[in-house]
Design a protein around this motif. Sequence first.
Motif, PDB file in Angstrom:
ATOM      1  N   LEU A 135       0.826  -1.208   0.000  1.00 28.42           N
ATOM      2  CA  LEU A 135       0.000   0.000   0.000  1.00 28.42           C
ATOM      3  C   LEU A 135       0.860   1.258   0.000  1.00 28.42           C
ATOM      4  N   ARG A 136       2.004   1.194   0.681  1.00 24.56           N
ATOM      5  CA  ARG A 136       2.895   2.362   0.675  1.00 24.56           C
ATOM      6  C   ARG A 136       3.404   2.647  -0.737  1.00 24.56           C
ATOM      7  N   ARG A 137       3.575   1.612  -1.515  1.00 21.17           N
ATOM      8  CA  ARG A 137       4.026   1.808  -2.900  1.00 21.17           C
ATOM      9  C   ARG A 137       2.943   2.435  -3.772  1.00 21.17           C
ATOM     10  N   LEU A 138       1.708   2.412  -3.293  1.00 19.57           N
ATOM     11  CA  LEU A 138       0.630   3.046  -4.040  1.00 19.57           C
ATOM     12  C   LEU A 138       0.565   4.552  -3.828  1.00 19.57           C
ATOM     13  N   THR A 139       1.301   5.061  -2.852  1.00 19.18           N
ATOM     14  CA  THR A 139       1.163   6.483  -2.506  1.00 19.18           C
ATOM     15  C   THR A 139       1.607   7.396  -3.636  1.00 19.18           C
ATOM     16  N   ALA A 140       2.453   6.913  -4.523  1.00 15.96           N
ATOM     17  CA  ALA A 140       2.930   7.746  -5.634  1.00 15.96           C
ATOM     18  C   ALA A 140       2.141   7.484  -6.915  1.00 15.96           C
ATOM     19  N   THR A 141       1.010   6.808  -6.794  1.00 14.91           N
ATOM     20  CA  THR A 141       0.198   6.461  -7.961  1.00 14.91           C
ATOM     21  C   THR A 141      -1.186   7.083  -7.836  1.00 14.91           C
ATOM     22  N   PRO A 142      -1.969   7.078  -8.907  1.00 18.98           N
ATOM     23  CA  PRO A 142      -3.337   7.605  -8.814  1.00 18.98           C
ATOM     24  C   PRO A 142      -4.219   6.843  -7.830  1.00 18.98           C
ATOM     25  N   TYR A 143      -3.832   5.634  -7.441  1.00 14.35           N
ATOM     26  CA  TYR A 143      -4.647   4.849  -6.514  1.00 14.35           C
ATOM     27  C   TYR A 143      -4.593   5.374  -5.087  1.00 14.35           C
ATOM     28  N   ALA A 144      -3.658   6.265  -4.802  1.00 11.78           N
ATOM     29  CA  ALA A 144      -3.453   6.733  -3.423  1.00 11.78           C
ATOM     30  C   ALA A 144      -4.694   7.406  -2.862  1.00 11.78           C
ATOM     31  N   ARG A 145      -5.446   8.121  -3.707  1.00  8.95           N
ATOM     32  CA  ARG A 145      -6.589   8.893  -3.220  1.00  8.95           C
ATOM     33  C   ARG A 145      -7.577   8.022  -2.452  1.00  8.95           C
ATOM     34  N   TYR A 146      -7.866   6.833  -2.964  1.00  9.13           N
ATOM     35  CA  TYR A 146      -8.833   5.953  -2.311  1.00  9.13           C
ATOM     36  C   TYR A 146      -8.175   4.933  -1.393  1.00  9.13           C
ATOM     37  N   ALA A 147      -6.925   4.591  -1.662  1.00  9.98           N
ATOM     38  CA  ALA A 147      -6.289   3.513  -0.921  1.00  9.98           C
ATOM     39  C   ALA A 147      -5.656   3.961   0.389  1.00  9.98           C
ATOM     40  N   ARG A 148      -5.527   5.258   0.620  1.00 10.30           N
ATOM     41  CA  ARG A 148      -4.765   5.717   1.789  1.00 10.30           C
ATOM     42  C   ARG A 148      -5.398   5.289   3.105  1.00 10.30           C
ATOM     43  N   THR A 149      -6.687   5.018   3.147  1.00  9.56           N
ATOM     44  CA  THR A 149      -7.322   4.614   4.407  1.00  9.56           C
ATOM     45  C   THR A 149      -7.552   3.103   4.471  1.00  9.56           C
ATOM     46  N   SER A 150      -7.082   2.360   3.492  1.00  9.70           N
ATOM     47  CA  SER A 150      -7.315   0.912   3.467  1.00  9.70           C
ATOM     48  C   SER A 150      -6.435   0.214   4.499  1.00  9.70           C
ATOM     49  N   THR A 151      -7.012  -0.794   5.164  1.00 15.14           N
ATOM     50  CA  THR A 151      -6.268  -1.534   6.176  1.00 15.14           C
ATOM     51  C   THR A 151      -6.271  -3.035   5.927  1.00 15.14           C
ATOM     52  N   ASP A 152      -7.086  -3.512   4.997  1.00 17.07           N
ATOM     53  CA  ASP A 152      -7.103  -4.938   4.703  1.00 17.07           C
ATOM     54  C   ASP A 152      -7.151  -5.130   3.194  1.00 17.07           C
ATOM     55  N   LEU A 153      -6.974  -6.374   2.750  1.00 20.48           N
ATOM     56  CA  LEU A 153      -6.885  -6.644   1.324  1.00 20.48           C
ATOM     57  C   LEU A 153      -8.180  -6.339   0.578  1.00 20.48           C
ATOM     58  N   PRO A 154      -9.354  -6.783   1.063  1.00 23.46           N
ATOM     59  CA  PRO A 154     -10.579  -6.442   0.320  1.00 23.46           C
ATOM     60  C   PRO A 154     -10.783  -4.941   0.181  1.00 23.46           C
ATOM     61  N   GLY A 155     -10.508  -4.200   1.255  1.00 27.37           N
ATOM     62  CA  GLY A 155     -10.667  -2.750   1.191  1.00 27.37           C
ATOM     63  C   GLY A 155      -9.697  -2.112   0.225  1.00 27.37           C
ATOM     64  N   ALA A 156      -8.456  -2.613   0.200  1.00 30.51           N
ATOM     65  CA  ALA A 156      -7.458  -2.070  -0.709  1.00 30.51           C
ATOM     66  C   ALA A 156      -7.827  -2.358  -2.158  1.00 30.51           C
ATOM     67  N   GLN A 157      -8.291  -3.569  -2.419  1.00 26.55           N
ATOM     68  CA  GLN A 157      -8.673  -3.921  -3.788  1.00 26.55           C
ATOM     69  C   GLN A 157      -9.887  -3.118  -4.243  1.00 26.55           C
ATOM     70  N   MET A 158     -10.824  -2.897  -3.341  1.00 25.34           N
ATOM     71  CA  MET A 158     -11.978  -2.082  -3.697  1.00 25.34           C
ATOM     72  C   MET A 158     -11.559  -0.638  -3.962  1.00 25.34           C
ATOM     73  N   ALA A 159     -10.576  -0.147  -3.214  1.00 26.38           N
ATOM     74  CA  ALA A 159     -10.078   1.211  -3.436  1.00 26.38           C
ATOM     75  C   ALA A 159      -9.446   1.345  -4.820  1.00 26.38           C
ATOM     76  N   VAL A 160      -8.738   0.309  -5.250  1.00 28.51           N
ATOM     77  CA  VAL A 160      -8.152   0.321  -6.597  1.00 28.51           C
ATOM     78  C   VAL A 160      -9.255   0.402  -7.642  1.00 28.51           C
ATOM     79  N   SER A 161     -10.288  -0.409  -7.465  1.00 26.77           N
ATOM     80  CA  SER A 161     -11.401  -0.385  -8.414  1.00 26.77           C
ATOM     81  C   SER A 161     -12.123   0.960  -8.388  1.00 26.77           C
ATOM     82  N   ALA A 162     -12.286   1.533  -7.197  1.00 29.07           N
ATOM     83  CA  ALA A 162     -12.960   2.831  -7.091  1.00 29.07           C
ATOM     84  C   ALA A 162     -12.162   3.918  -7.809  1.00 29.07           C
ATOM     85  N   THR A 163     -10.833   3.821  -7.772  1.00 27.37           N
ATOM     86  CA  THR A 163     -10.003   4.782  -8.499  1.00 27.37           C
ATOM     87  C   THR A 163     -10.247   4.670 -10.000  1.00 27.37           C
TER      88      THR A 163
END
Length: 309
Positions: A38-66
């Motif tokens: 997730l830290r590697r996502l901070t420099a990508t467009p996915y950061a906007r939704y993924a910054r509050t993710s704490t588990d895998l389903p939430g992180a994957q949903m954040a990617v899709s939401a982006t």
Amino acid sequence: MSAGWVAGAVRAKALVARYPGADGAREIAASPTLDDGLRRLTATPYARYARTSTDLPGAQMAVSATLLWHLRVLAGWLPPGGARLLVPLAAGFEIANVVTRLPAPDGRRTDVPEPYRLGALETAWRSLERADTPPQVRAALAASPWGDPGDDTPWALVTGMRMAAARRTAVAVPAARRWAQGCAVLLTARERFVHRRSLPEPVRRDAARLLGERAAAAATYDEFRAALPTAARWALVDVEEPDGLWRAEARWWRTVQVDGMALLREGRYGPGVVVGAVAVLSVDAWRVRAALESAARGGRPREVFDALA
């Protein structure tokens, strides 16, 4: 070419340039933990939704939401009526919203996550959102461009929507017909020859429209492969048994990536460039979701991820 299409195509290319691509996804996949990924996502467009993710389903949903957010932004840059081109390409988000509202196989409903916000890319979500039971979902689908799935079991509802999405894409987005046929091949093969389920009649009719009557009526996997039209046979090349369909799925994503990049390289700024961008952005999101799963497993990339990345 209208100024609206030129603006949309320029915006589409700019969006693609910002995404991490195969190299970035590979770095995420090699991360020893999900937090590192997730830290590697901070420099990508996915950061906007993924910054509050704490588990895998939430992180994957954040990617899709982006991805969905950028498709909505892209739709806003298109000329009047241009967003209709993206609606069938974004159908998976509406399907995902419906899935969360249906009972699980054990008859229970789990906690329902916030639905994806579809905006101008919805097909019938405002009606589907008000449906509280599977029969009501079926009725809402039947009264919409999705069409009647043929039954109100959760499986039939979702399978009907997936096949209808392929049918609608093939009709409305000529540049994506090849991908739609591939989707129909994979869906039919998986349901018929892995899960051993007969397709509801409306779903079978959609399959026949895309793959031909002989393929839709095939009794065995071998007959199905042999009956596929020439334009769709690529989806199952070298996949001689149904248990190899995961390789066919990886090939499907790889094909979408290659075709999407070819459309992006077109000399003219127009709908083809936009469709190509949607394809490449969708593949990137799929790849990053897979990479995050690899990170969550300790940085061991799955074979299916390696086949695409």
